[in-house]
Write an enzyme that holds these catalytic residues in place. Structure first.
Site, PDB file in Angstrom:
ATOM      1  N   LYS A 161      23.933  31.852  -6.843  1.00  0.00           N
ATOM      2  CA  LYS A 161      25.250  31.860  -7.504  1.00  0.00           C
ATOM      3  C   LYS A 161      25.131  32.399  -8.930  1.00  0.00           C
ATOM      4  CE  LYS A 161      25.694  27.337  -7.098  1.00  0.00           C
ATOM      5  NZ  LYS A 161      24.432  26.995  -6.440  1.00  0.00           N
ATOM      6  N   ARG A 177      32.993  21.649  -6.508  1.00  0.00           N
ATOM      7  CA  ARG A 177      31.882  21.265  -5.638  1.00  0.00           C
ATOM      8  C   ARG A 177      32.219  20.034  -4.797  1.00  0.00           C
ATOM      9  NH1 ARG A 177      25.853  21.915  -7.928  1.00  0.00           N
ATOM     10  NH2 ARG A 177      26.852  23.527  -9.132  1.00  0.00           N
ATOM     11  N   ARG A 180      11.666  29.869 -10.077  1.00  0.00           N
ATOM     12  CA  ARG A 180      12.746  30.281 -10.984  1.00  0.00           C
ATOM     13  C   ARG A 180      12.407  29.994 -12.440  1.00  0.00           C
ATOM     14  NH1 ARG A 180      18.691  28.100 -10.184  1.00  0.00           N
ATOM     15  NH2 ARG A 180      17.620  26.101 -10.024  1.00  0.00           N
ATOM     16  N   ARG A 229      13.679  24.677 -15.215  1.00  0.00           N
ATOM     17  CA  ARG A 229      14.666  23.620 -15.363  1.00  0.00           C
ATOM     18  C   ARG A 229      14.086  22.264 -14.989  1.00  0.00           C
ATOM     19  NH1 ARG A 229      20.176  25.732 -12.564  1.00  0.00           N
ATOM     20  NH2 ARG A 229      20.100  23.640 -11.673  1.00  0.00           N
ATOM     21  N   ARG A 276      19.025  17.092  -4.564  1.00  0.00           N
ATOM     22  CA  ARG A 276      20.192  17.970  -4.767  1.00  0.00           C
ATOM     23  C   ARG A 276      20.671  18.520  -3.420  1.00  0.00           C
ATOM     24  NH1 ARG A 276      17.499  21.861  -8.881  1.00  0.00           N
ATOM     25  NH2 ARG A 276      19.434  23.079  -8.891  1.00  0.00           N
TER      26      ARG A 276
END
Ligand code: AP5
Ligand code: MG
Length: 231
Positions: free
Chosen positions: A26, A101, A140, A173, A184
């Site tokens: 996203k 969401r 990431r 992160r 998550r």
């Protein structure tokens, strides 16, 4: 909102919604599309991380939920996001990344837009199998300054460890630790699927194969919204 007559502001805004699980792409696609289409990128996760970094009350309230991989409650999230959507930066339109969401958030957004004679133009649902998502998030790196995501294998920065856009050292992160990523996925995918279903009833969802290379996903999004600008 502004004092302008609602119909004036609503007529032109292009509002797109990117939906996808943790690591679906996203943020990557929203960053590219925002440049291509000249629309502001509004990401609820980035807004929460900025509030956390600034030590605001909102950031402190969100912290525990984010660290546990849970959704921040609707009452905090909706108020924060609507404020951003009402800013002049979003006058041309916006790419919504990570909001709504939950169905509660979706209804609140639909109602706010409808009151201004607006609506979401398209919902782009980026589908990626779970095993690929976990690998993506592990590799990431994010720019803490502008939020641009990179990946050490599939989308590395030009200079190792630094953002292409502003040169800031990249970071991983806190919520990308494997146990938080699992939480998550477990806690956030079911409400996300309910949001997809909500917009499928309105006939505005396009499902995209998010396992394709980044540029191919961008092309698929641009063709589903009927825009080829810059391509
Ligand atoms: P948020 O920051 O939105 O996290 P998320 O939804 O879990 O999504 P990510 O940002 O992890 O993934 P992404 O889809 O943006 O993937 P990316 O483009 O980086 O939310 C964080 C937290 O805030 C939530 O857990 C929750 O607590 C809270 N929150 C946020 N919004 C909320 C809301 N509305 N309500 C309540 N709580 C909320 O890509 C991932 C990696 O893959 C990158 O390394 C990238 O380079 C790579 N990649 C991307 N596309 C491709 C591709 N096509 N091929 C190969 N690699 C790719
Ligand atoms: Mg993101």
């Amino acid at each position: 909102m502004t004092d302008e007559p609602v119909a004036d502001r609503g007529a032109e805004r292009l509002i797109l919604l990117l939906v996808g699980a943790v690591g679906a792409g996203k943020g990557t696609q929203a960053t590219i599309l925002s440049r291509e289409l000249g629309l502001v990128h509004l990401a609820s996760g980035n807004l929460f991380r900025a509030a956390l970094a600034a030590g605001t009350e909102l950031g402190e309230a969100a912290r525990g939920y984010m660290e546990a991989g849970e959704l921040v409650p609707d009452e905090l999230t909706i108020a924060m996001f609507m404020e951003e959507l009402a800013r002049p930066a979003a006058d041309a339109g916006a790419i919504l990344d990570g909001f709504p969401r939950t169905v509660g958030q979706a209804r609140a957004l639909d109602d706010t837009l409808a009151a201004a004679g607006e609506r979401i133009r398209r919902v782009l649902y980026i589908e990626v199998p779970t095993d690929i998502l976990v690998r993506r998030v592990a590799g990431r790196w994010i720019c803490p300054q502008c939020g641009t995501p990179y990946h050490e294998d599939t989308d590395p920065p030009r200079e190792a460890g630094r953002c292409d856009r502003d040169g800031t050292p990249l970071r991983q992160r806190d919520d990308d630790r494997p146990e938080v990523v699992r939480a998550r996925l477990d806690k956030q995918v079911p409400p996300m699927l309910a949001v997809v279903e909500h917009y499928e009833r309105a006939g505005i969802v396009d499902r995209l194969d998010g396992t394709q290379p980044i540029e191919r996903v961008t092309d698929a999004i641009l063709s589903s919204i009927g825009s080829r600008s810059g391509h």
